[in-house]
Scaffold this motif. Sequence first.
Motif, PDB file in Angstrom:
ATOM      1  N   UNK B 173      41.328  20.300  30.830  1.00  0.00           N
ATOM      2  CA  UNK B 173      40.746  21.460  31.496  1.00  0.00           C
ATOM      3  C   UNK B 173      39.323  21.663  31.017  1.00  0.00           C
ATOM      4  N   UNK B 174      38.564  22.419  31.791  1.00  0.00           N
ATOM      5  CA  UNK B 174      37.290  22.953  31.299  1.00  0.00           C
ATOM      6  C   UNK B 174      37.635  24.279  30.632  1.00  0.00           C
ATOM      7  N   UNK B 175      37.075  24.488  29.444  1.00  0.00           N
ATOM      8  CA  UNK B 175      37.413  25.683  28.664  1.00  0.00           C
ATOM      9  C   UNK B 175      36.161  26.524  28.456  1.00  0.00           C
ATOM     10  N   UNK B 176      36.231  27.777  28.856  1.00  0.00           N
ATOM     11  CA  UNK B 176      35.123  28.691  28.588  1.00  0.00           C
ATOM     12  C   UNK B 176      35.591  30.138  28.728  1.00  0.00           C
ATOM     13  N   UNK B 177      34.840  31.056  28.132  1.00  0.00           N
ATOM     14  CA  UNK B 177      35.188  32.481  28.167  1.00  0.00           C
ATOM     15  C   UNK B 177      35.194  32.999  29.606  1.00  0.00           C
ATOM     16  N   UNK B 178      36.271  33.732  29.942  1.00  0.00           N
ATOM     17  CA  UNK B 178      36.342  34.379  31.261  1.00  0.00           C
ATOM     18  C   UNK B 178      36.400  35.891  31.093  1.00  0.00           C
ATOM     19  N   UNK B 179      35.849  36.329  29.983  1.00  0.00           N
ATOM     20  CA  UNK B 179      35.758  37.754  29.669  1.00  0.00           C
ATOM     21  C   UNK B 179      37.154  38.410  29.608  1.00  0.00           C
ATOM     22  N   UNK B 180      38.147  37.652  29.222  1.00  0.00           N
ATOM     23  CA  UNK B 180      39.536  38.142  29.173  1.00  0.00           C
ATOM     24  C   UNK B 180      39.893  38.859  30.473  1.00  0.00           C
ATOM     25  N   UNK B 181      39.547  38.185  31.562  1.00  0.00           N
ATOM     26  CA  UNK B 181      39.863  38.738  32.880  1.00  0.00           C
ATOM     27  C   UNK B 181      41.354  38.991  33.032  1.00  0.00           C
ATOM     28  N   UNK B 182      42.148  38.114  32.370  1.00  0.00           N
ATOM     29  CA  UNK B 182      43.603  38.223  32.484  1.00  0.00           C
ATOM     30  C   UNK B 182      44.150  39.438  31.736  1.00  0.00           C
ATOM     31  N   UNK B 183      43.341  40.044  30.885  1.00  0.00           N
ATOM     32  CA  UNK B 183      43.806  41.220  30.140  1.00  0.00           C
ATOM     33  C   UNK B 183      43.405  42.524  30.840  1.00  0.00           C
ATOM     34  N   UNK B 184      42.908  42.416  32.051  1.00  0.00           N
ATOM     35  CA  UNK B 184      42.525  43.631  32.775  1.00  0.00           C
ATOM     36  C   UNK B 184      43.734  44.540  32.945  1.00  0.00           C
ATOM     37  N   UNK B 185      43.481  45.830  32.978  1.00  0.00           N
ATOM     38  CA  UNK B 185      44.568  46.792  33.144  1.00  0.00           C
ATOM     39  C   UNK B 185      44.309  47.642  34.376  1.00  0.00           C
ATOM     40  N   UNK B 186      44.996  47.342  35.475  1.00  0.00           N
ATOM     41  CA  UNK B 186      44.724  48.058  36.728  1.00  0.00           C
ATOM     42  C   UNK B 186      45.021  49.552  36.635  1.00  0.00           C
ATOM     43  N   UNK B 187      45.794  49.944  35.598  1.00  0.00           N
ATOM     44  CA  UNK B 187      46.098  51.366  35.467  1.00  0.00           C
ATOM     45  C   UNK B 187      44.919  52.129  34.887  1.00  0.00           C
ATOM     46  N   UNK B 188      44.032  51.407  34.219  1.00  0.00           N
ATOM     47  CA  UNK B 188      42.870  52.068  33.639  1.00  0.00           C
ATOM     48  C   UNK B 188      41.740  52.138  34.662  1.00  0.00           C
ATOM     49  N   UNK B 189      40.800  53.019  34.393  1.00  0.00           N
ATOM     50  CA  UNK B 189      39.659  53.150  35.298  1.00  0.00           C
ATOM     51  C   UNK B 189      38.453  52.419  34.713  1.00  0.00           C
ATOM     52  N   UNK B 190      37.433  52.195  35.522  1.00  0.00           N
ATOM     53  CA  UNK B 190      36.175  51.627  35.029  1.00  0.00           C
ATOM     54  C   UNK B 190      36.298  50.162  34.649  1.00  0.00           C
ATOM     55  N   UNK B 191      35.435  49.702  33.741  1.00  0.00           N
ATOM     56  CA  UNK B 191      35.405  48.281  33.392  1.00  0.00           C
ATOM     57  C   UNK B 191      36.741  47.750  32.893  1.00  0.00           C
TER      58      UNK B 191
END
Lengths: 407, 315
Positions: B173-191
Amino acid sequence: MSGHDHPKAIGGKLFSPLMNVCLGLFALSVAVMAYRFFAGVGPVSAMSDGYAWGIWEPVNVVVFTGIGAGAYSTGLLCYLLNQGKYHPLVRPAVLLGAIAYSLAGASILIALGRYWNVYWLFLPGVWNLGSVLLEVAACVMTYVMVLWIEVLPAVLEGAADSKHPFWAKIGKKWGPVLAKAMPYFIAAAMILPTMHQSSLGGLMLIAGPKLNPLWHTALLPTLALISCLAMGYGAVVALTNILHMTWNAKADQRLFADLSKVNGGLLFLFVVVRLVDIAAHGKLKYLGVFDFHLFFFLLETALFLVPAFMFFSKKVQQNRGKLLGAALLSILAGALWRIDAYLTAYNGGDGFEYMPSLGEIAVTVGMAAVGVAVFLVVARFFPVVVVDDARDHSHVGAGQVQAAAGR
Amino acid sequence: MRISRRSLLKGAVAAGAATAVVGRAEAREKREVEAEAVGMLYDSTLCIGCRACVTKCKEANGLPYDRSADGLYDQPDDLNGNTKNVIKVLASEGGQYAFMKQQCMHCVDPSCVSVCMMGALHKEGQGTRHHDGEVRGSGIVLYDKNTCVGCRYCQIACPYLIPKFEWTKAFPLIVKCELCRHRADPKKAGPLAVANPACCEVCPREAVVYGKRAELLAEAKRRLAANPQKYNGHVYGEVEGGGTQVLYLAAKGVEFKQLGLPELPEESQAYFSEHVSHMPYLNGITPIALYAAAAFVVRRNRKKEEAAEHHGEGK
């Protein structure tokens, strides 16, 4: 095309010593490639995150297709500028091009980390239209098909002359059909290389600060295009000369001389464009300090200028050996510029160094070797090479022409 | 004559269609920062080099550790196929130290996205295809392994040397930071609804913070104005290479170049490269016109030749 410069199947023993050497080298490279598919690209190569392309991209793709551009450069003269005298050079050039481009494509598959995903390349819906590499990939894939179609007339002609009624029928039926359609394929064979050969230079535009300023310029595509034409003419003259030495191919020294004058002009043009660009962009200061990069720059410039002067010398034009030497130098010039722009002038970052591994070299050499082998096979069975004093028309497998064992 | 003219036209259209698709991308504009773009601000003067972010990043992204020689301690000294985030320490001449955090810069106009053939690397919401749950305008550079062929052109293109490759794997794979997109929390607001970088969450000194780029840039400028004697007076990433969504502050006397950040012009490399490469195509008109002209000339030459020879031989 008149009767006596008609191409002819060379015939002779298939497993000549040269053939055996080529197949041996290829077998070695197949072993390396097989290992690569189990262990990954890392263990067989010296590539790293700094030098992600090693020699496989710059040599197997960029240099191989440069040599294969003989089909393009000769075609330009012959079909577009209507210089019919170059006809005898076309078939060997086209076969060389088809082989070189196919090998470039095959090499890429080995170098790709996630090769099983390449099928996406055939689905335009997912294409990133901004990608220069995509343009190269799509264009080269199409061109490989066009090149083999350009080889087909020779194959069909061979079939038509076959003793076997089935093949003879196929050859006689489809040969004329293809002949009618050829201009449209030939036109594609003029446009596609113009596009992807310039894009091959364009690939390194993005490297920006990582590429030495003596090589990084907005004219990279232009320089790549000029260099492929020069390499192509060099390759055609060299190839036909070698075929003359081994198989008594028709080698018209005046024809080579005329072609080489065109080549000389291109080589001069390359150097002029480059120097003017360097001067106009205030990069002359990089010519002041003698270092690793300047060494390669000077070597390159010399490699362009020496054959350029040779091609315009009457003495060289009349001497078969010297002209062949100059042709080889003109291939080397383009090849070195391409390798420099991709490798030596490229800075992969602090802590990264690159020297090709034996595995990488084995694959590159093996690919070149199998290319020679394929050329031998096709030229022995089908009318590709125009032979001197060939009074009769081609006969598949016939003719007690010299075996290739001499080389 | 009539048939051949029609087929000439047909050929031209076929070739033209292909090149016109390629040509569509030519009307290339300079990319601006989107209002909703998220990013990080790293303040080198606050970092103490504890490397908690390095460990937490590996944990959050399920990456293997880079064992030390004795096999005890995770100590990557650079980004690699196992490491998306790294802290580097740089000794300056006066015996002082400066810390540097390295990960994907999430460029406003990324080179890797520009060169990626099938858009395996793409800015969230701006790719050729829309992926599930993507947020338009976040500007996170995401990786889609399903369309990546592993050509590694992104590695050649990136001026920050960020994308890494799994060299020793059969299926890399190519490996690089994705800003922890997978840890997003749709229940939270904003960033936090968009992404939630583990490195920012774990940093004990808030040396690296996550948020909207516009707000981070304002905060960086506020710090510079409030403490001019502390900083070198520049926010790296505001304009460099067309701008990045990860911003950097460095201490007085420390140049960003020393921290390993390249000196880049304000114009992005992607813009330069695409502009130069696509210009001659004139939105696909040039190849179509050249093909038609070539087909015409080749055919005419062929006819002349055949007429001269009185017998048409197949090429």
